[in-house]
Design a protein around this motif. Structure first.
Motif, PDB file in Angstrom:
ATOM      1  N   UNK A 384     -78.066 -17.229 -23.427  1.00  0.00           N
ATOM      2  CA  UNK A 384     -79.340 -17.778 -23.893  1.00  0.00           C
ATOM      3  C   UNK A 384     -79.403 -19.303 -23.867  1.00  0.00           C
ATOM      4  N   UNK A 385     -78.393 -20.026 -24.353  1.00  0.00           N
ATOM      5  CA  UNK A 385     -78.504 -21.496 -24.344  1.00  0.00           C
ATOM      6  C   UNK A 385     -78.712 -22.067 -22.948  1.00  0.00           C
ATOM      7  N   UNK A 386     -77.923 -21.588 -21.978  1.00  0.00           N
ATOM      8  CA  UNK A 386     -78.058 -22.104 -20.627  1.00  0.00           C
ATOM      9  C   UNK A 386     -79.383 -21.726 -19.987  1.00  0.00           C
ATOM     10  N   UNK A 387     -79.795 -20.473 -20.148  1.00  0.00           N
ATOM     11  CA  UNK A 387     -81.054 -20.013 -19.558  1.00  0.00           C
ATOM     12  C   UNK A 387     -82.238 -20.750 -20.183  1.00  0.00           C
ATOM     13  N   UNK A 388     -82.231 -20.884 -21.516  1.00  0.00           N
ATOM     14  CA  UNK A 388     -83.331 -21.584 -22.189  1.00  0.00           C
ATOM     15  C   UNK A 388     -83.399 -23.040 -21.755  1.00  0.00           C
ATOM     16  N   UNK A 389     -82.250 -23.670 -21.586  1.00  0.00           N
ATOM     17  CA  UNK A 389     -82.221 -25.067 -21.147  1.00  0.00           C
ATOM     18  C   UNK A 389     -82.865 -25.207 -19.775  1.00  0.00           C
ATOM     19  N   UNK A 390     -82.496 -24.289 -18.871  1.00  0.00           N
ATOM     20  CA  UNK A 390     -83.068 -24.348 -17.524  1.00  0.00           C
ATOM     21  C   UNK A 390     -84.574 -24.105 -17.545  1.00  0.00           C
ATOM     22  N   UNK A 391     -85.012 -23.089 -18.275  1.00  0.00           N
ATOM     23  CA  UNK A 391     -86.434 -22.747 -18.293  1.00  0.00           C
ATOM     24  C   UNK A 391     -87.277 -23.872 -18.889  1.00  0.00           C
ATOM     25  N   UNK A 392     -86.784 -24.486 -19.965  1.00  0.00           N
ATOM     26  CA  UNK A 392     -87.526 -25.606 -20.560  1.00  0.00           C
ATOM     27  C   UNK A 392     -87.599 -26.769 -19.575  1.00  0.00           C
ATOM     28  N   UNK A 393     -86.478 -27.059 -18.921  1.00  0.00           N
ATOM     29  CA  UNK A 393     -86.475 -28.147 -17.942  1.00  0.00           C
ATOM     30  C   UNK A 393     -87.421 -27.883 -16.787  1.00  0.00           C
ATOM     31  N   UNK A 394     -87.430 -26.642 -16.269  1.00  0.00           N
ATOM     32  CA  UNK A 394     -88.316 -26.305 -15.154  1.00  0.00           C
ATOM     33  C   UNK A 394     -89.777 -26.380 -15.582  1.00  0.00           C
ATOM     34  N   UNK A 395     -90.071 -25.920 -16.813  1.00  0.00           N
ATOM     35  CA  UNK A 395     -91.448 -25.977 -17.311  1.00  0.00           C
ATOM     36  C   UNK A 395     -91.915 -27.424 -17.453  1.00  0.00           C
ATOM     37  N   UNK A 396     -91.041 -28.284 -17.953  1.00  0.00           N
ATOM     38  CA  UNK A 396     -91.393 -29.698 -18.104  1.00  0.00           C
ATOM     39  C   UNK A 396     -91.599 -30.360 -16.745  1.00  0.00           C
ATOM     40  N   UNK A 397     -90.742 -30.022 -15.770  1.00  0.00           N
ATOM     41  CA  UNK A 397     -90.892 -30.579 -14.424  1.00  0.00           C
ATOM     42  C   UNK A 397     -92.194 -30.120 -13.796  1.00  0.00           C
ATOM     43  N   UNK A 398     -92.535 -28.853 -13.968  1.00  0.00           N
ATOM     44  CA  UNK A 398     -93.784 -28.326 -13.417  1.00  0.00           C
ATOM     45  C   UNK A 398     -94.987 -28.997 -14.062  1.00  0.00           C
TER      46      UNK A 398
END
Length: 439
Positions: A384-398
């Motif tokens: 969860x920590x790694x996946x959530x970090x990636x998803x938040x980063x991708x959402x912010x980039x988008x």
């Protein structure tokens, strides 16, 4: 110290396929190489003609002084990002996709393999498409498909051989590239009236600074994220790996952007190879193009080879190099090279948050070592920590790309890193897992 591996237990009726480049497990210390080997491979990887084309395109939009400032910002960001990932893989002996499995879990690691391997297949296709178009133009041929076909196959040979083949080719191509860049620099300065004349060149002003930085980061953020494929072979100290990798990226990436930009500013031609042709240097342009693109494409083929090995959990990268090259050739024949700018934007949204999640987790949450619960064998489907970090980063980039604010690539890296660090602090406040190094 526990050694972690992804290899399945051998059975009495099966023979394991051994790949000396260790695509599905950590590189042992006995197989490590001097840091200079890493530096020359990284330098050859970054000597990339499309980076110069991107630099020339961006340079036409700004005054040359402003362009150099933006190019330096993009290069420093890229260098810090790549050097940190290089250290993480050098310390663990793992490829980027295997480190992603440790951080994101088995399913998360598969996603990393898909986007990293998939974008490298795309880069391979774009590169051989550019090769075909320019070689055909140089010799006045009406078709480019024979060059795409032959070039696509030949460029995979050094990747098929492995790290040693890529290193040998880099030693040959880099000096030739430096000589040609020097010739263009001298002629450009003569044409524009020296440095003072160059600084008076104005741009069209149709591009934002954030988009410019994203495009220049995007030229190598996908390949740079996979620096671990090569740094895992390094036997040098952490400080040396970081310093020399960062220096190689800064010198070569900024050099590519500089020479691409100066040609565009002086002659109004963004394409470096086309510029050589207009100068009457057709032979030099063809030699440069082949050697330059080859040193990048063999790295791309190697990258999607090891990504495929992780994705399908097979001990050899070779069949995935062959399959990826075949797909790339088909894509190149369809004219995928024409979609370069859109591809760079997509890469700048999807890839940087992955690197941010890896950096934030490995350095800030795990404090530079992989804990026992970060083992590859028996990893959970999702962490969860790694996946959530990636998803938040991708959402912010988008979101950054949609609203047109800032650099999506940079925002994706920073936001994913911050979220991963926050998870690490929260976990450390509850318990402290026993650390261990992989490899």
């Amino acid at each position: 110290m526990t050694t972690l591996s992804t290899r399945r237990p051998p059975s009495s009726d099966s023979t394991a396929v051994v790949d000396t480049d260790y695509p599905v497990g950590p590189v042992p210390r006995s197989a490590r190489r001097p840091t200079l080997s890493l530096v020359i491979v990284v330098a050859g990887f970054f000597f990339y003609t499309p980076t110069m084309v991107t630099g020339g395109t961006v340079a036409t939009q700004f005054g040359f002084g402003s362009y150099l400032g933006l190019a330096l910002i993009a290069t420093v960001i890229l260098a810090a990002y790549i050097a940190l990932l290089a250290v993480a893989s050098a310390r663990t002996g793992l490829t980027t996709v295997l480190l992603s499995r440790a951080v994101l879990g088995r399913w998360g690691g598969k996603w990393a393999s898909l986007i990293l391997g998939g974008t490298q297949v795309g880069w391979y296709a774009i590169t051989i498409g550019i090769l075909g178009e320019l070689v055909a133009a140089a010799f006045g041929w009406s078709v480019s498909w024979p060059v795409i076909l032959v070039g696509g196959i030949l460029m995979a040979t050094t990747a098929y051989v492995g790290f040693k083949g890529i290193e040998l080719l880099s030693w040959i191509s880099i000096p030739a590239m430096l000589i040609l860049c020097g010739i263009v620099f001298v002629r450009s300065m003569d044409h524009v009236g020296g440095w003072s004349g160059l600084m008076t060149v104005t741009g069209q002003g149709e591009m934002t600074a954030g988009l410019a930085i994203t495009l220049m980061i995007g030229t190598f953020v996908s390949g740079g994220t996979q620096i671990g494929n090569w740094s895992r072979f390094d036997r040098g100290s952490t400080a040396r790996v970081f310093a020399l990798t960062a220096a190689a990226v800064i010198l070569v990436q900024f050099g590519m952007l500089f020479f691409g930009g100066i040609g565009a500013a002086a002659f109004g031609e963004a394409d470096f190879v086309t510029l050589l042709m207009t100068m009457g240097m057709v032979g030099a342009a063809v030699v440069l193009l082949v050697a330059n693109l080859w040193t990048t494409n063999d790295n791309a083929a190697y990258a999607f080879g090891v990504a495929g090995a992780e994705l399908f959990e097979r001990p050899s990268k070779s069949p995935f190099i062959i399959g990826g090259v075949a797909i790339s050739i088909v894509l190149a024949l369809t004219g995928v090279a024409d979609a370069l700018t859109g591809f760079l934007v997509l890469v700048g949204i999807l890839i940087p948050p992955l690197g941010g999640a890896l950096i934030g987790t490995f350095f800030l949450a795990w404090r530079g070592v992989v804990p026992q619960n970060g083992a590859l064998t028996g990893a959970p489907r999702l962490r969860l920590p790694g996946v959530a970090s990636y998803l938040v980063g991708a959402a912010c980039a988008l979101a950054s790309n949609v609203v047109g604010w800032g650099s999506p690539a940079l925002i994706g890296i920073v936001s994913a890193t911050v979220v991963a660090a926050a998870f690490g602090l929260a976990q450390r406040s509850q318990s402290t897992p026993e650390p261990t190094r992989i490899g």
